[in-house]
Design an enzyme around this catalytic site. Structure first.
Site, PDB file in Angstrom:
ATOM      1  N   SER A 107       0.844  -1.195   0.000  1.00  0.00           N
ATOM      2  CA  SER A 107       0.000   0.000   0.000  1.00  0.00           C
ATOM      3  C   SER A 107       0.887   1.256   0.000  1.00  0.00           C
ATOM      4  O   SER A 107       1.730   1.408  -0.877  1.00  0.00           O
ATOM      5  CB  SER A 107      -0.971  -0.063   1.176  1.00  0.00           C
ATOM      6  OG  SER A 107      -2.042   0.830   1.008  1.00  0.00           O
ATOM      7  N   ASP A 247      -9.242  -5.123  -5.357  1.00  0.00           N
ATOM      8  CA  ASP A 247      -8.376  -4.193  -4.626  1.00  0.00           C
ATOM      9  C   ASP A 247      -8.818  -2.746  -4.789  1.00  0.00           C
ATOM     10  O   ASP A 247      -9.211  -2.322  -5.887  1.00  0.00           O
ATOM     11  CB  ASP A 247      -6.949  -4.348  -5.181  1.00  0.00           C
ATOM     12  CG  ASP A 247      -5.864  -3.974  -4.192  1.00  0.00           C
ATOM     13  OD1 ASP A 247      -6.107  -3.112  -3.338  1.00  0.00           O
ATOM     14  OD2 ASP A 247      -4.770  -4.554  -4.305  1.00  0.00           O
ATOM     15  N   HIS A 275      -7.335  -5.960  -0.983  1.00  0.00           N
ATOM     16  CA  HIS A 275      -6.115  -5.194  -0.700  1.00  0.00           C
ATOM     17  C   HIS A 275      -5.057  -5.982   0.077  1.00  0.00           C
ATOM     18  O   HIS A 275      -3.954  -5.490   0.267  1.00  0.00           O
ATOM     19  CB  HIS A 275      -6.511  -3.939   0.093  1.00  0.00           C
ATOM     20  CG  HIS A 275      -5.502  -2.838   0.095  1.00  0.00           C
ATOM     21  ND1 HIS A 275      -4.947  -2.316  -1.056  1.00  0.00           N
ATOM     22  CD2 HIS A 275      -4.942  -2.137   1.121  1.00  0.00           C
ATOM     23  CE1 HIS A 275      -4.103  -1.357  -0.747  1.00  0.00           C
ATOM     24  NE2 HIS A 275      -4.079  -1.226   0.566  1.00  0.00           N
TER      25      HIS A 275
END
Length: 315
Positions: A107, A247, A275
């Site tokens: 991320s 995602d 995610h």
């Protein structure tokens, strides 16, 4: 000096918490894991330590401001910058004596390791950019589209609170949940390690609120205009891109990494994940990582530019 398996290292007047699984004296490169947020912790990435049984040592750490590292609740937005966290990562590598390594950034961590790799550090052998957008403006464009597809009334509630500045209300937090369950973690119930990091963010939201904002999809902090697309052409090591079919880091946000990073770039899309593929499809994730790290170790990485859908063949 022998490095303890767990502890802290100095970072200027502050301390950075770390954990090492495996032997840093191994002939295999260390996998240094850079968590998301900004303002999260290592907890949700703990299962990456399993890779140490098959590859080199794995290093987890908490970025400054959260977890076991120094908390600085009185520091304002000007203090919390990508340069600060890049300097912290560089310092950690030096303090632990790591000079042969692969970076894994998840991320926000994916943007951070891209910026770091663009400096072409001598010891970097490979890069994993997991579930990360190449730019926050792209992220926000896609978040707007994903929000519009939420159940009726949810986005309207979110927008009302965002306009009123009441994103700390219980109603806003409740309305966040459908987005998180669809685009952040599809597992029910949420895994303990993910919950640990989730709660850590809100136990001390200083960094998250300053740089990101009140939620994953409402980025109004200092990163809202930040991008690493200009750094991508300077990345010189084999790169693995990871994303999930559901995602919040949609294909449109990941595509610039594949387009702009020269050389060996492989993109794996996990069909049953959002995610957090390392938690949502752990066995497949571990195999993909072992294959990539193995290709770096045996010298077979290099030259390929592929996009794959894990478990469902190539396209």
């Amino acid at each position: 000096m022998a490095i303890k398996p767990k502890g802290t290292v100095p970072f200027g007047p502050y301390r950075t918490w770390y954990q090492v699984t495996g032997d840093l004296q191994s002939e295999q490169p260390a996998l240094v894991v850079v968590h998301g947020g900004p303002g999260s912790t290592h907890d949700y990435l703990k299962n990456l330590t399993q890779l140490a049984e098959h590859t080199g040592p794995v290093v987890l750490y908490d970025q400054l401001g959260n977890g076991g590292s120094t908390h600085l609740p009185d520091k304002g937005p000007d203090f919390w910058t990508p340069d600060l966290f890049a300097d912290e990562l560089d310092n950690l590598l030096k303090q632990l004596g790591i000079d042969d390594y692969v970076l894994f950034g998840q991320s926000w961590g994916g943007l951070l390791v891209t910026k770091f790799a663009a400096g072409r550090p001598a010891g970097l052998r490979g890069l994993v950019i997991a579930n990360a957008p190449a730019s926050y403006p792209l992220w926000l464009e896609e978040a707007k589209r994903l929000r519009a597809d939420l159940p009726p009334g949810v986005n309207e509630t979110l927008l009302r609170h965002e306009a009123a500045g009441t994103t700390d209300s219980d109603e806003y937090h409740h309305a966040m949940r459908p987005f998180y369950e669809k685009h952040v973690c599809r597992l029910k119930p949420w895994p303990r390690d993910y919950l640990a990091s989730f709660y850590e963010v809100y136990n001390d939201p200083t960094v998250y609120y300053a740089m990101n904002g009140p939620s994953e999809f409402h980025v109004n902090g200092t990163l809202k205009d930040w991008s690493v697309t200009d750094y991508c052409p300077q990345v010189e090591v084999p790169t693995l891109l990871i994303s999930g079919r559901y995602d919040e880091a949609t294909p449109a946000t990941v595509q610039p990494f594949q387009d702009l990073i020269p050389g060996d770039v492989r993109w794996e899309i996990f069909e049953e994940s959002s995610h957090l593929p390392h938690l949502e499809e752990p066995e497949l994730f571990q195999q993909v990582m072992r294959d990539f790290l193995g290709s770096l170790a045996d010298g077979t990485a290099g030259g390929a530019r592929t996009k794959e859908t894990v478990g469902h063949g190539r396209h």
